[in-house]
Motif scaffolding. Sequence first.
Motif, PDB file in Angstrom:
ATOM      1  N   GLN A 129       0.832  -1.200   0.000  1.00  0.00           N
ATOM      2  CA  GLN A 129       0.000   0.000   0.000  1.00  0.00           C
ATOM      3  C   GLN A 129       0.872   1.258   0.000  1.00  0.00           C
ATOM      4  OE1 GLN A 129      -3.039   0.019   3.070  1.00  0.00           O
ATOM      5  NE2 GLN A 129      -3.050   2.250   3.167  1.00  0.00           N
ATOM      6  N   ALA A 130       1.920   1.252   0.818  1.00  0.00           N
ATOM      7  CA  ALA A 130       2.814   2.409   0.884  1.00  0.00           C
ATOM      8  C   ALA A 130       3.568   2.602  -0.424  1.00  0.00           C
ATOM      9  CB  ALA A 130       3.795   2.238   2.042  1.00  0.00           C
TER      10      ALA A 130
ATOM     11  N   ALA B  85      13.939   3.634  -1.346  1.00  0.00           N
ATOM     12  CA  ALA B  85      14.321   4.300  -0.100  1.00  0.00           C
ATOM     13  C   ALA B  85      13.407   3.879   1.047  1.00  0.00           C
ATOM     14  CB  ALA B  85      14.281   5.815  -0.293  1.00  0.00           C
ATOM     15  N   THR B  86      12.097   3.755   0.744  1.00  0.00           N
ATOM     16  CA  THR B  86      11.150   3.324   1.773  1.00  0.00           C
ATOM     17  C   THR B  86      11.459   1.911   2.241  1.00  0.00           C
ATOM     18  OG1 THR B  86       9.386   4.745   0.919  1.00  0.00           O
ATOM     19  CG2 THR B  86       8.709   2.850   2.238  1.00  0.00           C
ATOM     20  N   VAL B  87      11.701   1.023   1.280  1.00  0.00           N
ATOM     21  CA  VAL B  87      12.017  -0.369   1.632  1.00  0.00           C
ATOM     22  C   VAL B  87      13.296  -0.435   2.467  1.00  0.00           C
ATOM     23  CG1 VAL B  87      12.712  -2.601   0.697  1.00  0.00           C
ATOM     24  CG2 VAL B  87      10.794  -1.374  -0.327  1.00  0.00           C
ATOM     25  N   ASN B  88      14.308   0.328   2.084  1.00  0.00           N
ATOM     26  CA  ASN B  88      15.577   0.289   2.815  1.00  0.00           C
ATOM     27  C   ASN B  88      15.431   0.852   4.224  1.00  0.00           C
ATOM     28  OD1 ASN B  88      16.956  -0.975   0.775  1.00  0.00           O
ATOM     29  ND2 ASN B  88      17.782   0.905  -0.109  1.00  0.00           N
TER      30      ASN B  88
ATOM     31  N   VAL C 271      13.967  -1.978   6.129  1.00  0.00           N
ATOM     32  CA  VAL C 271      15.011  -2.970   6.417  1.00  0.00           C
ATOM     33  C   VAL C 271      15.899  -2.479   7.555  1.00  0.00           C
ATOM     34  CG1 VAL C 271      17.048  -4.135   5.480  1.00  0.00           C
ATOM     35  CG2 VAL C 271      14.998  -3.908   4.081  1.00  0.00           C
ATOM     36  N   GLY C 272      16.215  -1.181   7.546  1.00  0.00           N
ATOM     37  CA  GLY C 272      17.016  -0.615   8.620  1.00  0.00           C
ATOM     38  C   GLY C 272      16.323  -0.722   9.970  1.00  0.00           C
ATOM     39  N   ALA C 273      15.002  -0.484   9.985  1.00  0.00           N
ATOM     40  CA  ALA C 273      14.243  -0.601  11.234  1.00  0.00           C
ATOM     41  C   ALA C 273      14.243  -2.044  11.734  1.00  0.00           C
ATOM     42  CB  ALA C 273      12.816  -0.105  11.030  1.00  0.00           C
TER      43      ALA C 273
ATOM     44  N   ALA D 267      23.630  -5.410   4.364  1.00  0.00           N
ATOM     45  CA  ALA D 267      23.723  -6.300   3.198  1.00  0.00           C
ATOM     46  C   ALA D 267      22.349  -6.684   2.667  1.00  0.00           C
ATOM     47  CB  ALA D 267      24.504  -7.563   3.568  1.00  0.00           C
ATOM     48  N   ASP D 268      21.309  -6.487   3.469  1.00  0.00           N
ATOM     49  CA  ASP D 268      19.958  -6.873   3.052  1.00  0.00           C
ATOM     50  C   ASP D 268      19.182  -5.729   2.405  1.00  0.00           C
ATOM     51  OD1 ASP D 268      19.983  -9.607   4.131  1.00  0.00           O
ATOM     52  OD2 ASP D 268      20.137  -8.605   6.062  1.00  0.00           O
ATOM     53  N   THR D 269      19.772  -4.540   2.321  1.00  0.00           N
ATOM     54  CA  THR D 269      19.083  -3.431   1.677  1.00  0.00           C
ATOM     55  C   THR D 269      19.132  -3.589   0.154  1.00  0.00           C
ATOM     56  OG1 THR D 269      21.120  -2.113   1.732  1.00  0.00           O
ATOM     57  CG2 THR D 269      19.572  -1.827   3.550  1.00  0.00           C
ATOM     58  N   VAL D 270      18.211  -2.919  -0.536  1.00  0.00           N
ATOM     59  CA  VAL D 270      18.145  -2.974  -1.996  1.00  0.00           C
ATOM     60  C   VAL D 270      19.300  -2.156  -2.566  1.00  0.00           C
ATOM     61  CG1 VAL D 270      16.753  -2.458  -4.035  1.00  0.00           C
ATOM     62  CG2 VAL D 270      15.649  -3.224  -1.925  1.00  0.00           C
TER      63      VAL D 270
END
Length: 200
Positions: free
Chosen positions: A42-43, A64-67, A70-72, A84-87
């Motif tokens: 949705q976001a 940026a939103t996904v990363n 992932v950071g949270a 290492a798991d960020t896009v």
Amino acid sequence: MTNSLDERLAIAAELGRVLREPIDPDDAPELLGRYVGALTRQALRAHSKAGGKDTAAQLGQQIATVNRMVGALGELLPDGIGDADTVAASKELLLAVANGVALPGEQQFPGRPVVPLSASALFANRGRERIGHALLSELESADRVDLICAFIKWSGLRLLRDRLAEVVALGGELSQGTVCGVWMACGEDVADRARPGPAE
């Protein structure tokens, strides 16, 4: 159940019109993950609508939103999730990795499966929706095959046989649990079985 839904159902719950049960801890990862996934989609769609026609900017905002998410998660599970798991900034999808190095311009990659591993599908055996076509596309990039088929015609088995042999010849593995129930009730199946196949 969300807080909003809980509040809206408060009166109905007092009247005994709501049936609920506690979340099973074993089911929680799937249930909660599905809910968070729906909110995430949705976001990301909201970024698409707000970005206008600038698709590059939309994609940048979505990544940026996904990363940030992932950071949270990394802050909650520092030993399990990290940078290492960020896009990656390349904004690309990985489609294939070749086994060896070929001459420039001669590298060939297998075709992609009709149905991604993350999805499921129901085939109606019409045109490109035929189950045989889907299986052949899966076998093209497979390194291990676990196959169970019921009521497959001999002609269908012949269709898969050569591709299965290719998988094994290229170092792939055909599981010992592979089972095919061959159906030969039609005369054409019997006739097809009688035709000589390729040398084995």
